[in-house]
Design a protein around this motif. Structure first.
Motif, PDB file in Angstrom:
ATOM      1  N   LEU A  84      50.488  37.098  85.906  1.00 33.02           N
ATOM      2  CA  LEU A  84      51.010  39.258  84.352  1.00 33.02           C
ATOM      3  C   LEU A  84      49.933  39.170  83.768  1.00 33.02           C
ATOM      4  O   LEU A  84      49.580  39.747  82.932  1.00 33.02           O
ATOM      5  N   VAL A  85      49.545  38.008  83.241  1.00 31.37           N
ATOM      6  CA  VAL A  85      48.765  37.427  82.428  1.00 31.37           C
ATOM      7  C   VAL A  85      47.571  38.009  82.226  1.00 31.37           C
ATOM      8  O   VAL A  85      46.949  39.173  82.029  1.00 31.37           O
ATOM      9  N   ALA A  86      47.258  37.522  83.517  1.00 28.78           N
ATOM     10  CA  ALA A  86      45.268  38.148  83.845  1.00 28.78           C
ATOM     11  C   ALA A  86      45.911  39.837  84.383  1.00 28.78           C
ATOM     12  O   ALA A  86      44.792  40.066  83.889  1.00 28.78           O
ATOM     13  N   LEU A  87      46.508  39.807  84.980  1.00 29.17           N
ATOM     14  CA  LEU A  87      46.392  41.382  85.956  1.00 29.17           C
ATOM     15  C   LEU A  87      47.083  41.920  84.215  1.00 29.17           C
ATOM     16  O   LEU A  87      46.021  43.232  84.069  1.00 29.17           O
TER      17      LEU A  87
ATOM     18  N   ALA B 170      50.280  43.561  75.346  1.00 29.71           N
ATOM     19  CA  ALA B 170      50.947  42.540  76.241  1.00 29.71           C
ATOM     20  C   ALA B 170      50.662  41.282  76.734  1.00 29.71           C
ATOM     21  O   ALA B 170      51.132  40.892  77.433  1.00 29.71           O
ATOM     22  N   VAL B 171      49.464  40.918  76.138  1.00 30.93           N
ATOM     23  CA  VAL B 171      48.973  39.389  76.668  1.00 30.93           C
ATOM     24  C   VAL B 171      50.222  38.371  75.906  1.00 30.93           C
ATOM     25  O   VAL B 171      50.901  37.581  75.741  1.00 30.93           O
ATOM     26  N   ASN B 172      50.106  38.934  74.811  1.00 32.47           N
ATOM     27  CA  ASN B 172      50.585  37.855  73.748  1.00 32.47           C
ATOM     28  C   ASN B 172      52.531  38.270  74.078  1.00 32.47           C
ATOM     29  O   ASN B 172      52.667  36.919  73.773  1.00 32.47           O
ATOM     30  N   ALA B 173      52.929  39.172  74.651  1.00 31.00           N
ATOM     31  CA  ALA B 173      53.854  39.214  74.981  1.00 31.00           C
ATOM     32  C   ALA B 173      54.473  38.280  75.979  1.00 31.00           C
ATOM     33  O   ALA B 173      55.598  37.814  76.333  1.00 31.00           O
ATOM     34  N   LEU B 174      54.106  38.899  76.838  1.00 35.26           N
ATOM     35  CA  LEU B 174      53.640  37.695  78.204  1.00 35.26           C
ATOM     36  C   LEU B 174      53.324  36.640  77.658  1.00 35.26           C
ATOM     37  O   LEU B 174      53.952  34.760  78.295  1.00 35.26           O
TER      38      LEU B 174
END
Length: 91
Positions: free
Chosen positions: A40-43, A72-76
């Motif tokens: 999900l981070v990559a997505l 989004a990336v930081n939350a993931l």
């Protein structure tokens, strides 16, 4: 030249995809959860790169895409860290 920044962002998401593939090799549920979070981070990074490409230099659109991608990336990543801490030292 306008596609250089989205390309760099998309390529910088590839290590997260590699980590996801590495975790996906194991059979336990904890590894599958970690693999899902890394994928999900990559997505999110790939989606941000696509958004930047289609923002086409509009300052408002670029700012919106960058802020959404960073959130989004930081939350993931927080989710990844919490998930790995819950393993109880297995990895």
């Amino acid at each position: 030249m306008e596609a250089l920044v989205p390309l760099v962002i998309a390529m910088s998401g590839m290590p997260a995809l590699g980590i996801a593939a590495w975790y996906a090799r194991a059979d336990d549920a904890h590894s599958r959860g970690a693999a899902l979070r890394w994928a999900l981070v990559a997505l999110a990074m790939l989606g941000g790169a696509i958004g930047l490409y289609f923002a086409d230099g509009s300052t408002t659109a670029v700012t919106t895409v960058v802020v959404a991608m960073v959130v989004a990336v930081n939350a993931l990543l927080v989710s990844v860290v919490l998930h790995l801490r819950r393993s109880g030292g297995k990895r």
